[in-house]
Design a protein around this motif. Structure first.
Motif, PDB file in Angstrom:
ATOM      1  N   LYS A  50       0.827  -1.207   0.000  1.00  0.00           N
ATOM      2  CA  LYS A  50       0.000   0.000   0.000  1.00  0.00           C
ATOM      3  C   LYS A  50       0.861   1.256   0.000  1.00  0.00           C
ATOM      4  O   LYS A  50       0.550   2.238  -0.679  1.00  0.00           O
ATOM      5  CB  LYS A  50      -0.949  -0.010   1.197  1.00  0.00           C
ATOM      6  N   GLU A  51       1.940   1.227   0.771  1.00  0.00           N
ATOM      7  CA  GLU A  51       2.859   2.373   0.760  1.00  0.00           C
ATOM      8  C   GLU A  51       3.481   2.552  -0.613  1.00  0.00           C
ATOM      9  O   GLU A  51       3.625   3.676  -1.104  1.00  0.00           O
ATOM     10  CB  GLU A  51       3.947   2.170   1.820  1.00  0.00           C
ATOM     11  N   LEU A  52       3.845   1.433  -1.240  1.00  0.00           N
ATOM     12  CA  LEU A  52       4.408   1.500  -2.587  1.00  0.00           C
ATOM     13  C   LEU A  52       3.367   2.014  -3.569  1.00  0.00           C
ATOM     14  O   LEU A  52       3.675   2.839  -4.438  1.00  0.00           O
ATOM     15  CB  LEU A  52       4.900   0.111  -3.011  1.00  0.00           C
ATOM     16  N   ALA A  53       2.135   1.552  -3.427  1.00  0.00           N
ATOM     17  CA  ALA A  53       1.058   1.995  -4.313  1.00  0.00           C
ATOM     18  C   ALA A  53       0.837   3.496  -4.196  1.00  0.00           C
ATOM     19  O   ALA A  53       0.663   4.192  -5.202  1.00  0.00           O
ATOM     20  CB  ALA A  53      -0.229   1.241  -3.983  1.00  0.00           C
ATOM     21  N   GLU A  54       0.832   4.003  -2.975  1.00  0.00           N
ATOM     22  CA  GLU A  54       0.650   5.442  -2.758  1.00  0.00           C
ATOM     23  C   GLU A  54       1.782   6.238  -3.393  1.00  0.00           C
ATOM     24  O   GLU A  54       1.563   7.296  -3.998  1.00  0.00           O
ATOM     25  CB  GLU A  54       0.562   5.732  -1.259  1.00  0.00           C
ATOM     26  N   SER A  55       3.012   5.724  -3.256  1.00  0.00           N
ATOM     27  CA  SER A  55       4.164   6.417  -3.833  1.00  0.00           C
ATOM     28  C   SER A  55       4.081   6.427  -5.363  1.00  0.00           C
ATOM     29  O   SER A  55       4.386   7.438  -5.999  1.00  0.00           O
ATOM     30  CB  SER A  55       5.457   5.722  -3.394  1.00  0.00           C
ATOM     31  N   ILE A  56       3.643   5.314  -5.944  1.00  0.00           N
ATOM     32  CA  ILE A  56       3.538   5.237  -7.402  1.00  0.00           C
ATOM     33  C   ILE A  56       2.489   6.211  -7.914  1.00  0.00           C
ATOM     34  O   ILE A  56       2.710   6.932  -8.894  1.00  0.00           O
ATOM     35  CB  ILE A  56       3.213   3.799  -7.841  1.00  0.00           C
ATOM     36  N   THR A  94      12.540   9.373  -9.592  1.00  0.00           N
ATOM     37  CA  THR A  94      12.169   9.123  -8.199  1.00  0.00           C
ATOM     38  C   THR A  94      11.642   7.701  -8.036  1.00  0.00           C
ATOM     39  O   THR A  94      11.978   7.008  -7.071  1.00  0.00           O
ATOM     40  CB  THR A  94      11.094  10.130  -7.735  1.00  0.00           C
ATOM     41  N   LEU A  95      10.826   7.248  -8.975  1.00  0.00           N
ATOM     42  CA  LEU A  95      10.284   5.897  -8.900  1.00  0.00           C
ATOM     43  C   LEU A  95      11.386   4.849  -8.999  1.00  0.00           C
ATOM     44  O   LEU A  95      11.313   3.798  -8.355  1.00  0.00           O
ATOM     45  CB  LEU A  95       9.251   5.679 -10.004  1.00  0.00           C
ATOM     46  N   LYS A  96      12.397   5.107  -9.802  1.00  0.00           N
ATOM     47  CA  LYS A  96      13.497   4.152  -9.942  1.00  0.00           C
ATOM     48  C   LYS A  96      14.225   3.948  -8.608  1.00  0.00           C
ATOM     49  O   LYS A  96      14.790   2.883  -8.358  1.00  0.00           O
ATOM     50  CB  LYS A  96      14.496   4.641 -10.994  1.00  0.00           C
ATOM     51  N   LYS A  97      14.203   4.988  -7.768  1.00  0.00           N
ATOM     52  CA  LYS A  97      14.858   4.910  -6.465  1.00  0.00           C
ATOM     53  C   LYS A  97      13.953   4.288  -5.403  1.00  0.00           C
ATOM     54  O   LYS A  97      14.400   3.981  -4.303  1.00  0.00           O
ATOM     55  CB  LYS A  97      15.279   6.310  -6.001  1.00  0.00           C
ATOM     56  N   GLN A  98      12.678   4.134  -5.723  1.00  0.00           N
ATOM     57  CA  GLN A  98      11.695   3.636  -4.766  1.00  0.00           C
ATOM     58  C   GLN A  98      11.915   2.144  -4.524  1.00  0.00           C
ATOM     59  O   GLN A  98      11.996   1.348  -5.446  1.00  0.00           O
ATOM     60  CB  GLN A  98      10.279   3.865  -5.296  1.00  0.00           C
ATOM     61  N   LYS A  99      12.000   1.767  -3.266  1.00  0.00           N
ATOM     62  CA  LYS A  99      12.140   0.358  -2.926  1.00  0.00           C
ATOM     63  C   LYS A  99      10.888  -0.386  -3.365  1.00  0.00           C
ATOM     64  O   LYS A  99       9.773   0.010  -3.070  1.00  0.00           O
ATOM     65  CB  LYS A  99      12.344   0.192  -1.414  1.00  0.00           C
ATOM     66  N   GLY A 100      11.074  -1.474  -4.079  1.00  0.00           N
ATOM     67  CA  GLY A 100       9.936  -2.223  -4.607  1.00  0.00           C
ATOM     68  C   GLY A 100       9.737  -2.005  -6.090  1.00  0.00           C
ATOM     69  O   GLY A 100       9.002  -2.754  -6.733  1.00  0.00           O
ATOM     70  N   VAL A 101      10.398  -0.982  -6.653  1.00  0.00           N
ATOM     71  CA  VAL A 101      10.345  -0.713  -8.094  1.00  0.00           C
ATOM     72  C   VAL A 101      11.672  -1.135  -8.706  1.00  0.00           C
ATOM     73  O   VAL A 101      12.734  -0.694  -8.277  1.00  0.00           O
ATOM     74  CB  VAL A 101      10.079   0.778  -8.385  1.00  0.00           C
ATOM     75  N   ILE A 102      11.596  -2.017  -9.715  1.00  0.00           N
ATOM     76  CA  ILE A 102      12.808  -2.505 -10.359  1.00  0.00           C
ATOM     77  C   ILE A 102      13.312  -1.514 -11.397  1.00  0.00           C
ATOM     78  O   ILE A 102      14.499  -1.241 -11.495  1.00  0.00           O
ATOM     79  CB  ILE A 102      12.547  -3.874 -11.016  1.00  0.00           C
ATOM     80  N   MET A 103      12.393  -0.977 -12.208  1.00  0.00           N
ATOM     81  CA  MET A 103      12.777  -0.065 -13.283  1.00  0.00           C
ATOM     82  C   MET A 103      11.536   0.662 -13.770  1.00  0.00           C
ATOM     83  O   MET A 103      10.409   0.216 -13.543  1.00  0.00           O
ATOM     84  CB  MET A 103      13.433  -0.844 -14.434  1.00  0.00           C
ATOM     85  N   VAL A 104      11.760   1.797 -14.415  1.00  0.00           N
ATOM     86  CA  VAL A 104      10.681   2.538 -15.078  1.00  0.00           C
ATOM     87  C   VAL A 104      11.057   2.657 -16.555  1.00  0.00           C
ATOM     88  O   VAL A 104      12.181   3.047 -16.878  1.00  0.00           O
ATOM     89  CB  VAL A 104      10.488   3.932 -14.464  1.00  0.00           C
TER      90      VAL A 104
END
Length: 623
Positions: free
Chosen positions: A4-10, A44-54
């Motif tokens: 959910k935290e990842l979803a909010e960040s995305i 920013t998303l690329k740096k987000q834990k849980g995101v592999i790549m954009v």
């Protein structure tokens, strides 16, 4: 909670709910179509834990998540209430035809692939158990298992009708009704087991064709139905159009599909299959080597979706497909490369990442290996493609086929066993896969990790550097002006170091030069930002000004192109400082080490001071 935290960040970093036109997901990626890609923060998303790549490709803003993409997708849909989005709105923007086509295909086929892949694996298992004489084809147990495995394919027009009409902006449940009409038992009975049957509809002659498991005919029928429904909705009153528009839509589309759309679409699908087979048979080895080598490149850009309907159509039209087996070496080549890097690396954290990506690769999910291990080190990705090409050539030599749909993984081998039993083509698939995996692994183990080049410097270069000899890399200034700390930049993304460590320069001369020998790895269309990879392996982002993307390239001139090799001091981009200021934008330029996590520390050698081109700016301490 983490999802959910990842979803909010995305949601936040794609520009918020209001910037999202449509959202679907495939096996590993969230596929957004955004109103304005420039306000999304890919870095920013690329740096987000849980995101592999954009990845921005095919008109989509793709966020690569990995195996738990479905959980993240569900949380995004719940938090953002994206079910309320108009599915057809994504087609209203100004993307080119290829981008629109890729978006349409991926949006339609991505939601249904899981059930089809699962069913395909089960069909392979049933076939394998039959060959081993574990199951007797004359028993009810065999019948039940076959029904479970075949149902998704037999009723594929219903599943595809739902997904296609939903994408085209119609009522998806009437898409199911449309697909159901094509495979209704009464229609099947009229066929009587024949490949074609002549009949009529109110004196209109119709040649019935088997539509079970069909792909192309229902695709075009769904598009036509959606077009009819939307136009009828403009005519009828709101009080009854929800019922009358679909009523007339089905009454028009279903007979027309049987009479015209279906036969024409079937002819086209057969022509496509025959054309591809003709090219393949001209030189199956060369064709297989090329496809296997470039497949993962197509995956990176998301354009591999254009081939998915062809795989499915080949299996439907001829009972087998020669393309999918060629992709097995492509998957295992990248997996082998990741294993080679893992075995060679001495970094415990990196070895853990690589080991999990190898496990995912065995089950057909290569994004963690590609984005987390191979591409960052560059050579392993190339070695994976080389291994894939060699394995693909072996597949092409023996013309290995697959007999049920599924994406390449360890399960695929049971799907390439023909009903007559294990043959040479099956053994060729085993040898090809082992060859691709082993070659990529060995090349990556011995040559995959870059040799770290470093300068050994005395501690008096900076008060912040230890009083001992250490491995360091010095980055020279690409600009002339005043150096300030990132924390002083009026942009939280840069100031918080989310994108990496570094400094900022307020330039006094309007151009940027190469800080070291290296390569231009990215150059934004608006020319306001440039990505640079030094020969020593440092990834540097130079972002000229703040919010200057909104200038859409005005006042900027690029002197290089993406992929150019440049020497230290060579001019990269020029810009008009005064014009940018008069347009209302700050000229402060963050200079970021994008792969800061690869280094023990990144420190400035010059803060709150003026600096000239070529003077020492940053010191990177090796881990």
């Amino acid at each position: 909670m983490k999802n959910k935290e990842l979803a909010e960040s995305i949601i936040k970093n794609v520009g918020g709910k209001d910037n999202v036109m449509s959202l679907v997901h495939c096996a590993t990626r969230l596929r957004f179509v955004l109103k304005d890609n420039t306000i999304a923060s890919a870095e920013t998303l690329k740096k987000q834990k849980g995101v592999i790549m954009v990845v921005e490709s095919g008109g989509q803003f793709q966020v690569v998540i990995g195996n738990n993409v479905n959980d993240v997708y569900n949380d995004i849909m719940e938090i953002g209430h994206f079910n309320e989005l108009d599915a057809s709105s994504a087609s209203k923007n100004s993307r080119n035809i290829l981008s629109k086509l890729i978006d349409i295909i991926s949006s339609i086929f991505a939601p249904m692939l899981t059930v089809l892949v699962t069913a395909g694996i089960l069909k392979g298992i049933v076939s394998f158990l039959t060959i081993l004489e574990v199951i007797d084809p004359n028993t009810s147990s065999y019948t039940f298992l076959s029904v479970i495995a075949d149902s998704a394919f037999y009723y594929l027009p219903i599943i595809l009708g739902y997904c296609a009409v939903k994408k085209f902006g119609g009522n998806p449940f009437f898409g199911m009704a449309l697909g159901g009409a094509l495979v209704h038992p009464s229609i099947v009975a009229m066929m009587g087991g024949a490949l074609q049957a002549e009949t009529e509809f109110f004196s209109i002659p119709i040649e019935l064709i088997p539509y079970q498991s069909s792909v192309i005919p229902v695709f075009f029928a769904a598009w036509f139905y959606s077009l009819v429904e939307k136009n009828l909705n403009k005519i009828f009153h709101d009080s009854f159009k929800k019922f009358i528009s679909p009523l007339f839509g089905l009454l028009i589309t279903v007979p027309l599909t049987f009479a015209l759309i279906g036969p024409v679409a079937t002819f086209l699908s057969d022509a496509i299959s025959n054309g591809i087979m003709f090219v393949y048979q001209l030189n199956s080895v060369l064709a297989s080597m090329i496809l296997a080598s470039v497949w993962q490149i197509l995956v990176i850009f998301g354009v591999h979706w254009g081939l998915v309907p062809i795989f499915m159509n080949n299996i439907v039209s001829s009972g087998s497909d020669f393309i999918l087996p060629i992709l097995i070496p492509a998957v295992f080549g990248q997996t082998g490369a990741a294993l080679g890097v893992m075995l060679r690396s001495k970094d415990k954290e990196f070895k853990s990442l690589a080991s999990s990506s190898v496990l995912s690769g065995l089950f057909g999910v290569t994004e963690p290996a590609i984005y987390g291990v191979n591409l960052p080190n560059k050579k392993p990705f190339i070695f994976g493609c080389i291994g894939a090409g060699i394995g693909g050539g072996i597949m092409g030599l023996y013309q290995t086929l697959i007999y049920s749909f599924g994406f390449p993984s360890v399960f695929t081998f049971i799907q390439i066993i023909p009903a007559t039993g294990i043959n040479a083509a099956f053994y060729a698939a085993i040898v090809a896969t082992i060859a691709a995996f082993t070659i990529a692994m060995l090349l990556s183990y011995f040559f995959g990790l870059p040799k770290k080049t470093a300068n050994t410097m005395q501690s008096d270069l900076s008060s912040n550097v230890d009083n001992q000899l250490v491995d360091q890399i010095i980055i020279d200034s690409p600009m002339q002006g005043q150096v300030i700390a990132l924390s002083q930049v009026n942009d939280q993304t840069f100031a918080s170091e989310l994108m990496g460590k570094g400094v900022a320069i307020i330039p006094t001369i309007g151009y940027v030069v190469a800080p070291q020998d290296g390569e231009v790895v990215s150059l934004f269309r608006t020319k306001h930002a440039i990505g640079f990879l030094t020969d020593s392996g440092v990834e540097i982002l130079i972002h000229i000004g703040l919010d200057t993307v909104k200038l859409d390239g005005q006042h900027f001139t690029a002197h290089v192109e993406m992929g150019d090799k440049v020497k230290q001091g060579e001019k990269l981009v020029s810009f008009d400082i005064e014009a940018i200021k008069q347009a209302g934008y700050e000229i402060t330029t963050p200079i970021i080490v994008s792969n800061s996590d690869n280094y023990h520390d990144v420190q400035s050698l010059c803060q709150q001071e003026d600096i000239a081109f070529g003077q020492s700016l940053l010191v990177l301490s090796q881990k």
